[in-house]
Design an enzyme around this catalytic site. Structure first.
Site, short mmCIF file in Angstrom:
data_model
loop_
_atom_site.label_atom_id
_atom_site.label_comp_id
_atom_site.label_asym_id
_atom_site.label_seq_id
_atom_site.Cartn_x
_atom_site.Cartn_y
_atom_site.Cartn_z
N LYS A 56 -2.50 -6.16 -6.19
CA LYS A 56 -1.09 -6.36 -6.60
C LYS A 56 -0.56 -6.75 -7.99
O LYS A 56 0.53 -6.15 -8.39
CB LYS A 56 -0.24 -6.84 -5.67
CG LYS A 56 -0.27 -6.30 -4.24
CD LYS A 56 1.13 -6.32 -3.44
CE LYS A 56 1.27 -5.69 -2.33
NZ LYS A 56 0.11 -5.99 -1.19
N SER A 81 6.95 -12.03 1.08
CA SER A 81 6.37 -13.32 1.35
C SER A 81 4.85 -13.33 1.06
O SER A 81 4.14 -14.39 1.26
CB SER A 81 6.62 -13.60 2.85
OG SER A 81 5.97 -12.55 3.47
N GLU A 207 -5.17 1.30 8.42
CA GLU A 207 -4.25 0.02 9.11
C GLU A 207 -4.83 -0.66 10.13
O GLU A 207 -5.66 -0.12 10.79
CB GLU A 207 -3.05 1.06 9.53
CG GLU A 207 -2.36 1.95 8.63
CD GLU A 207 -1.14 2.74 9.14
OE1 GLU A 207 -0.09 2.69 8.60
OE2 GLU A 207 -1.64 3.51 10.54
N GLY A 211 -0.49 -1.84 14.07
CA GLY A 211 0.62 -1.22 13.00
C GLY A 211 0.11 0.09 12.49
O GLY A 211 0.12 0.24 11.25
N ASP A 213 1.69 2.75 12.07
CA ASP A 213 2.91 3.74 11.66
C ASP A 213 2.28 4.80 10.74
O ASP A 213 2.95 5.80 10.80
CB ASP A 213 4.16 2.98 11.04
CG ASP A 213 3.58 2.08 9.80
OD1 ASP A 213 2.77 1.06 9.91
OD2 ASP A 213 4.01 2.60 8.69
N SER A 307 -9.26 -5.01 -1.06
CA SER A 307 -7.92 -5.35 -1.59
C SER A 307 -7.50 -6.58 -2.13
O SER A 307 -6.58 -6.87 -3.00
CB SER A 307 -6.69 -4.63 -0.75
OG SER A 307 -6.88 -5.30 0.42
#
Ligand SMILES: *Cc1c(COP(=O)(O)O)cnc(C)c1O
Length: 322
Positions: A56, A81, A207, A211, A213, A307
């Site tokens: 990130k 968070s 995923e 979750g 989605d 990651s």
């Protein structure tokens, strides 16, 4: 504010030039054990060794280094968070930009301390009664701050795509690439790099099964919203993909797969025992899904994006002991 155009590989390449001086050169590791088990050649891009412990930093640095003089003076605000908060706080510190991070008041203490340690101003909210987006928008308006969201932003996507770019630059084309998937910044950036540098490579987003989605969205052809999923993969507890990320993902992705928490724990144990690495649960998604392919991996060249590596150490001990 003008809506930015959907990013392309050119944006990823430019982002790479822009952020290269600040990046850790993360290693691409191999494992004889996994190659012997699968008959494939695995290449692990280790973003757990990136600055602040996750990819990130790439997107945050790319976004903040394009601020105008006025934006720099007024500062940046974000809500998160997790790793995005630390990435924004660290990037802002390196560039001398004031950073405000909106966090739930019950966020893990270690994360708050880490964010404050990078010099960020932390504002807390009650996650059951207040909407973080509203607080972010209000602060942005009142104080003239620029809001940088965690994934649905072209500069963030372009920055995240530089990890896969470095992987292809180092090992050449691949047959398959596996990428952890939350809101889709990392996957969509990786798709831009893959399409440009290894266009025959199949690329899979992964995923947590609780979750899924993104998988549902791909099947239905529209962004599906879910409640915050219960999973140990806290970096992928997103409720929906973004508009930019979904547009790129639906166009280029081979498929979206899922992994269970049990698979994530055994993958974490593999990384610890065989590769001597701490990988956070979300970072384990990619290898966990690759292993589901069994015999189909034979003779293939496989890329795995690890990651991140930020996990509470006591919690990590419990995962390893399971
Ligand atoms: C944020 C994060 C992800 C998911 O990235 P998206 O861009 O939201 O899809 C995966 N792994 C780790 C470690 C993260 O911090």
């Amino acid at each position: 504010m003008n809506k930015l155009p959907t990013p392309t590989y050119k944006d990823v390449a430019e982002a790479h030039q822009r952020i290269l001086p600040y990046l850790n050169k993360t290693p691409v590791l191999t494992s004889r054990t996994i190659n012997a088990l699968t008959g494939a050649q695995f290449y692990f891009k280790c973003e757990n060794f990136q600055r602040m412990g996750a990819f990130k930093f790439r997107g945050a640095m790319n976004a903040l280094s394009q601020f105008t003089a006025e934006q720099r003076k007024n500062g940046v605000v974000t809500f998160s968070s997790g790793n995005h908060a630390q990435a924004i706080a660290l990037s802002a510190k390196l560039l001398g930009i004031p950073a405000t991070i909106i966090m739930p008041e019950d966020a893990p203490k270690a994360k708050m301390v880490a964010t404050k340690g990078y010099g960020g101003r932390v504002i807390t909210y009650n996650r059951y009664t207040e909407a973080r987006e509203d607080i972010g928008q209000q602060l942005a308006q009142k104080e003239g701050l620029t809001l940088i969201p965690p994934y649905d932003n072209p500069h963030i996507i372009a920055g995240q795509g530089t990890a896969a770019k470095e992987l292809f630059d180092e090992v050449g084309e691949l047959d398959m690439l596996f990428v952890p998937l939350g809101g889709g910044g990392l996957l969509s950036g990786s798709l831009l790099s893959t399409n440009a540098l290894s266009s025959n490579c199949k690329i899979f987003g992964v995923e947590p099964i609780a979750g899924n989605d993104g998988q549902q969205s791909l099947r239905k052809g529209e962004i599906i919203h879910i409640d915050t999923p219960k999973t140990i993969a806290d970096g992928a507890q997103t409720q929906h993909l973004g508009n930019y990320t979904f547009e790129i993902i639906r166009h280029y992705v081979s498929d979206i797969l899922t992994a269970t928490d049990e698979e994530l724990i055994s993958t974490m144990q593999f990384y610890a025992q065989r590769m001597k690495m701490i990988v956070e649960p979300t970072g384990c998604l990619s290898l966990a899904a690759a292993c589901q392919f069994g015999d189909k991996l034979k003779g293939k060249k496989i890329g795995i994006i690890i990651s991140g590596g930020n996990v509470d150490i006591a919690q990590y001990g419990r995962f390893l002991a399971q």
